[in-house]
Scaffold this active site. Structure first.
Site, mmCIF file in Angstrom:
data_model
loop_
_atom_site.group_PDB
_atom_site.id
_atom_site.type_symbol
_atom_site.label_atom_id
_atom_site.label_comp_id
_atom_site.label_asym_id
_atom_site.label_seq_id
_atom_site.Cartn_x
_atom_site.Cartn_y
_atom_site.Cartn_z
ATOM 1 N N GLU A 1 31.819 54.735 27.588
ATOM 2 C CA GLU A 1 31.658 53.325 27.997
ATOM 3 C C GLU A 1 32.163 53.124 29.418
ATOM 4 O O GLU A 1 33.164 52.433 29.635
ATOM 5 C CB GLU A 1 32.498 52.420 27.089
ATOM 6 C CG GLU A 1 32.115 52.410 25.651
ATOM 7 C CD GLU A 1 33.067 51.558 24.820
ATOM 8 O OE1 GLU A 1 34.226 51.333 25.228
ATOM 9 O OE2 GLU A 1 32.648 51.120 23.754
ATOM 10 N N TYR B 1 35.665 43.951 37.807
ATOM 11 C CA TYR B 1 36.895 43.196 37.521
ATOM 12 C C TYR B 1 37.308 42.395 38.752
ATOM 13 O O TYR B 1 38.454 42.474 39.199
ATOM 14 C CB TYR B 1 38.034 44.137 37.095
ATOM 15 C CG TYR B 1 37.645 45.067 35.974
ATOM 16 C CD1 TYR B 1 37.553 44.600 34.664
ATOM 17 C CD2 TYR B 1 37.361 46.399 36.212
ATOM 18 C CE1 TYR B 1 37.174 45.438 33.637
ATOM 19 C CE2 TYR B 1 36.983 47.253 35.189
ATOM 20 C CZ TYR B 1 36.890 46.764 33.906
ATOM 21 O OH TYR B 1 36.522 47.600 32.888
ATOM 22 N N GLY C 1 37.273 54.338 31.444
ATOM 23 C CA GLY C 1 38.547 54.697 32.053
ATOM 24 C C GLY C 1 38.438 55.658 33.210
ATOM 25 O O GLY C 1 39.460 56.169 33.686
ATOM 26 N N CYS D 1 49.246 29.070 47.207
ATOM 27 C CA CYS D 1 50.650 28.829 47.548
ATOM 28 C C CYS D 1 51.545 29.830 46.828
ATOM 29 O O CYS D 1 52.512 29.456 46.170
ATOM 30 C CB CYS D 1 51.013 27.401 47.149
ATOM 31 S SG CYS D 1 50.651 27.076 45.419
ATOM 32 N N GLY E 1 32.911 51.677 32.973
ATOM 33 C CA GLY E 1 32.902 50.320 33.525
ATOM 34 C C GLY E 1 33.108 50.364 35.021
ATOM 35 O O GLY E 1 32.164 50.498 35.807
ATOM 36 N N ARG E 2 34.383 50.315 35.425
ATOM 37 C CA ARG E 2 34.753 50.199 36.840
ATOM 38 C C ARG E 2 34.097 51.253 37.727
ATOM 39 O O ARG E 2 33.594 50.949 38.812
ATOM 40 C CB ARG E 2 36.284 50.329 36.945
ATOM 41 C CG ARG E 2 36.846 50.008 38.313
ATOM 42 C CD ARG E 2 38.335 50.357 38.369
ATOM 43 N NE ARG E 2 39.115 49.694 37.366
ATOM 44 C CZ ARG E 2 39.740 48.523 37.528
ATOM 45 N NH1 ARG E 2 39.661 47.898 38.673
ATOM 46 N NH2 ARG E 2 40.436 47.995 36.538
HETATM 47 C C1 LIG Z 1 36.697 48.825 25.056
HETATM 48 C C2 LIG Z 1 36.478 49.105 26.491
HETATM 49 N N1 LIG Z 1 35.606 50.074 26.831
HETATM 50 C C3 LIG Z 1 35.366 50.374 28.140
HETATM 51 C C4 LIG Z 1 36.024 49.689 29.145
HETATM 52 C C5 LIG Z 1 35.727 50.082 30.566
HETATM 53 O O1 LIG Z 1 36.837 50.634 31.184
HETATM 54 P P1 LIG Z 1 36.752 51.154 32.711
HETATM 55 O O2 LIG Z 1 36.277 50.007 33.520
HETATM 56 O O3 LIG Z 1 38.147 51.558 33.050
HETATM 57 O O4 LIG Z 1 35.788 52.309 32.738
HETATM 58 C C6 LIG Z 1 36.942 48.678 28.828
HETATM 59 C C7 LIG Z 1 37.679 47.974 29.865
HETATM 60 O O5 LIG Z 1 38.664 47.313 29.668
HETATM 61 C C8 LIG Z 1 37.185 48.374 27.458
HETATM 62 O O6 LIG Z 1 38.043 47.421 27.102
#
Ligand SMILES: Cc1ncc(COP(=O)(O)O)c(C=O)c1O
Length: 263
Positions: free
Chosen positions: A134, A241, A98, A212, A136-137
């Site tokens: 965890e 994403y 997040g 479209c 991600g983005r």
């Molecule tokens: C369970 C879980 N952990 C981690 C993430 C990574 O989130 P972010 O990309 O916002 O860091 C996600 C993304 O949806 C997720 O579903």
């Protein structure tokens, strides 16, 4: 195992977050009231191979470090209470991802140092705990680019639109989040067609795709210099994403080629 729980957080903490999966009614994770029952099943022998290790919560995407740290503290305090009620050790805590990414300011970065320091304080108070994150983005968004070319430039009701080869079926991120994807125009001198090349249009230009639907919008009123059909456009911050959340076969246009660079 970890119990994924939609842990309650302080009112307002997730109010302005673009993507919240928890801290509110949500299909993600156990309702906090069901966590006791789930934990009981793990400790009374009903699920023999499974053992409770701790709690997992991924509550939202797009939080700055102070807010994400506050959410982690709420999760830790809630998990402490759960474990205490059931007289079991809390061995692991996964506070999810997040970390915020600012598509409006490609040079900005999440405050990893500040967040790390806040997590270290949380871990110091619980020496037996394994703390996991965890991300991600915020790790990968900066590692991908979407490159395409301009098919046409149109003037409509006082605004300029560049239609690119491709669109949100390749890069759905801006449509999904409602932002403008940062982009750069690379002017191309060649014009391979027999008909005259249309003149360039000065920015700001709204970049749209070939679908479209008016939702096929990649960047609104981007402050770019003149754009001509045939020019290249490179959209930055396309490493998270992006292709993998896109509706690839909308209108059955060709898929893009993916190049992995060893840099
Ligand atoms: C369970 C879980 N952990 C981690 C993430 C990574 O989130 P972010 O990309 O916002 O860091 C996600 C993304 O949806 C997720 O579903």
């Amino acid at each position: 195992m970890l119990l994924r729980v939609d842990v309650p957080v302080a009112d307002g903490l997730l109010a302005s977050v673009p993507l919240a999966m928890g801290g509110r009614p949500s299909p993600f994770g156990l309702d906090p009231r069901d966590a006791d029952m789930a934990l009981r099943m793990l400790t009374d022998g009903s699920c023999p191979p499974l053992e409770f290790a701790g709690v997992h919560a991924h509550l939202a995407s797009g939080l700055a470090a102070p807010e994400l740290a506050a959410a982690a503290r709420s999760v830790a305090a809630w998990a402490d209470d759960l474990a205490r009620r059931h007289r079991v050790p809390l061995r692991e805590l996964d506070v999810g991802g997040g970390m915020a990414v600012d598509y409006g300011d490609p040079d900005a970065r999440f405050d990893w140092v500040g967040y790390g320091a806040a997590l270290a304080r949380l871990a110091d108070a619980r020496p037996e705990l394994r703390l996991r994150v965890e991300p991600g983005r915020a790790l990968t968004a900066y590692c991908g680019w979407y490159a395409t070319d301009v098919l046409d430039v149109k003037h409509s009701h006082g605004e300029e639109f560049a239609v690119v080869r491709g669109g949100t079926h390749h890069l759905r991120t801006p449509a999904a989040r409602g932002h403008s994807q940062p982009c750069h125009v690379l002017p191309v001198a060649d014009w391979p067609h027999p008909w005259p090349r249309p003149p360039g249009r000065p920015g700001p230009v709204t970049f749209v795709g070939q679908l479209c639907t008016p939702k096929d919008l990649l960047a609104r009123a981007a402050p770019v210099p003149a754009v001509r059909p045939g020019d290249r456009v490179v959209f930055a911050m396309a490493g998270a994403y992006a292709w993998n959340i896109s509706h690839h076969d909308f209108l059955m246009h060709p898929h893009p080629t993916v190049h992995h660079l060893d840099v």
